[in-house]
Design an enzyme around this catalytic site. Structure first.
Site, mmCIF file in Angstrom:
data_model
loop_
_atom_site.group_PDB
_atom_site.id
_atom_site.type_symbol
_atom_site.label_atom_id
_atom_site.label_comp_id
_atom_site.label_asym_id
_atom_site.label_seq_id
_atom_site.Cartn_x
_atom_site.Cartn_y
_atom_site.Cartn_z
ATOM 1 N N MET A 177 61.604 -63.410 -19.017
ATOM 2 C CA MET A 177 60.423 -62.651 -19.044
ATOM 3 C C MET A 177 59.355 -63.372 -18.706
ATOM 4 O O MET A 177 59.293 -64.689 -18.977
ATOM 5 C CB MET A 177 60.210 -61.967 -20.485
ATOM 6 C CG MET A 177 61.068 -60.950 -21.030
ATOM 7 S SD MET A 177 60.966 -60.340 -22.444
ATOM 8 C CE MET A 177 59.446 -59.601 -22.446
ATOM 9 N N CYS A 234 58.092 -72.263 -21.183
ATOM 10 C CA CYS A 234 58.228 -72.271 -22.744
ATOM 11 C C CYS A 234 56.933 -72.710 -23.203
ATOM 12 O O CYS A 234 56.060 -73.461 -22.708
ATOM 13 C CB CYS A 234 59.279 -73.075 -23.105
ATOM 14 S SG CYS A 234 59.414 -73.266 -24.992
ATOM 15 N N ASP A 279 64.871 -53.268 -9.927
ATOM 16 C CA ASP A 279 64.152 -53.856 -10.928
ATOM 17 C C ASP A 279 64.948 -53.662 -12.477
ATOM 18 O O ASP A 279 65.712 -52.863 -12.299
ATOM 19 C CB ASP A 279 62.717 -53.392 -11.377
ATOM 20 C CG ASP A 279 62.069 -54.279 -12.258
ATOM 21 O OD1 ASP A 279 62.047 -55.498 -12.118
ATOM 22 O OD2 ASP A 279 61.238 -53.635 -12.892
ATOM 23 N N GLU A 280 64.862 -54.744 -13.294
ATOM 24 C CA GLU A 280 65.885 -54.664 -14.463
ATOM 25 C C GLU A 280 67.338 -54.481 -14.112
ATOM 26 O O GLU A 280 68.086 -53.615 -14.700
ATOM 27 C CB GLU A 280 65.309 -53.321 -15.301
ATOM 28 C CG GLU A 280 63.823 -53.490 -15.877
ATOM 29 C CD GLU A 280 63.331 -54.677 -16.804
ATOM 30 O OE1 GLU A 280 64.503 -55.125 -17.233
ATOM 31 O OE2 GLU A 280 62.443 -54.665 -16.870
ATOM 32 N N GLN A 314 69.718 -56.135 -14.854
ATOM 33 C CA GLN A 314 70.680 -56.367 -15.881
ATOM 34 C C GLN A 314 71.380 -55.064 -16.565
ATOM 35 O O GLN A 314 72.344 -55.063 -17.136
ATOM 36 C CB GLN A 314 70.083 -57.410 -17.215
ATOM 37 C CG GLN A 314 68.964 -56.718 -17.822
ATOM 38 C CD GLN A 314 67.671 -56.609 -17.495
ATOM 39 O OE1 GLN A 314 67.394 -57.068 -16.207
ATOM 40 N NE2 GLN A 314 66.616 -56.431 -17.926
ATOM 41 N N GLY A 319 57.919 -63.961 -13.479
ATOM 42 C CA GLY A 319 57.295 -63.401 -12.095
ATOM 43 C C GLY A 319 58.383 -62.782 -11.445
ATOM 44 O O GLY A 319 58.014 -62.402 -10.023
ATOM 45 N N LYS A 320 59.267 -62.385 -11.963
ATOM 46 C CA LYS A 320 60.179 -61.498 -11.217
ATOM 47 C C LYS A 320 59.946 -60.265 -10.612
ATOM 48 O O LYS A 320 60.149 -59.757 -9.357
ATOM 49 C CB LYS A 320 61.637 -61.129 -11.982
ATOM 50 C CG LYS A 320 62.346 -62.090 -12.494
ATOM 51 C CD LYS A 320 63.477 -61.669 -13.277
ATOM 52 C CE LYS A 320 63.202 -60.865 -14.430
ATOM 53 N NZ LYS A 320 62.369 -61.375 -15.536
#
Length: 202
Positions: free
Chosen positions: A11, A145, A87-88, A90, A14-15
């Site tokens: 998260m 991070c 998008d998304e 996963q 910038g995807k």
């Protein structure tokens, strides 16, 4: 030859912004990008892809039961598709990743999938594992991070601010639920949570 590509990252890496920028570029050249997003992700509305910087675009939706090859083929017959962007990713099933590879191999349409690589436990999502096995090209969008290191892992946070160590793999949420961290920080905080006898499991 058309290709299947997987762009992964945590998260805030910038995807989605990359996806939306690429889609905009296609449209600016009168090309037709076909956008897909998970039906279960309704944070910005049904069939809406939204970046954290506020850019949005309308998209078709998919759920685990749909044949994406047929869905895209039918749309392609009605209005020629120049590229498919997911998008998304996963949330894809293994079968759906195979179907997207057929879109590239049989329909000759490039497919670009954007999503998370691993879940909060550090395990591959089904869709991401299949994409890593079948993609022609893979690349990583990197986030940062709080420690200043590259964020390549995700923590799922409980309401008490302690990382969760168990629970369903697929759970839609934003910054109130997930935190992108480096591998080192992820290991430290997961180990601490595992050693906490009062840690709730959901």
């Amino acid at each position: 030859m058309a290709t299947l590509n997987f762009i992964y990252g945590t998260m805030k890496s910038g995807k989605t912004l990359t996806l939306l920028a690429e889609a905009h570029n296609f449209k600016s050249h009168n090309r037709n990008p076909y956008l897909l997003t998970a039906a279960g992700d309704t944070r910005s509305g049904i069939g809406v892809i939204r970046s954290r910087v506020g850019i949005t675009a309308s998209a078709q939706t998919f759920d685990a039961s749909e044949d994406l090859y047929e869905k895209i083929r039918q749309s392609h017959l009605e209005n020629q598709i120049d590229i498919v962007m997911v998008d998304e990713a996963q949330f894809l099933s293994r079968d759906q990743v195979f179907q997207l590879s057929d879109v590239a191999d049989e329909l000759g349409i490039n497919v670009r999938c954007f999503g998370l690589r691993t879940d909060f436990r550090g395990e591959l999502f089904e869709g991401s594992a299949a994409l890593m096995a079948l993609s022609d090209h893979m690349s990583e969008n990197t986030g940062v991070c709080a420690s200043g290191c590259v964020a390549n892992m995700v923590l799922r946070m409980g309401t008490d601010g302690v990382p969760m160590i168990d629970g369903p793999q697929l759970l839609v949420g934003g910054e109130e639920t997930y935190e992108a961290v480096s591998r080192k920080i992820w290991k430290e905080r997961m180990r601490s949570a595992m050693n906490n006898p009062s840690r709730a499991v959901v």
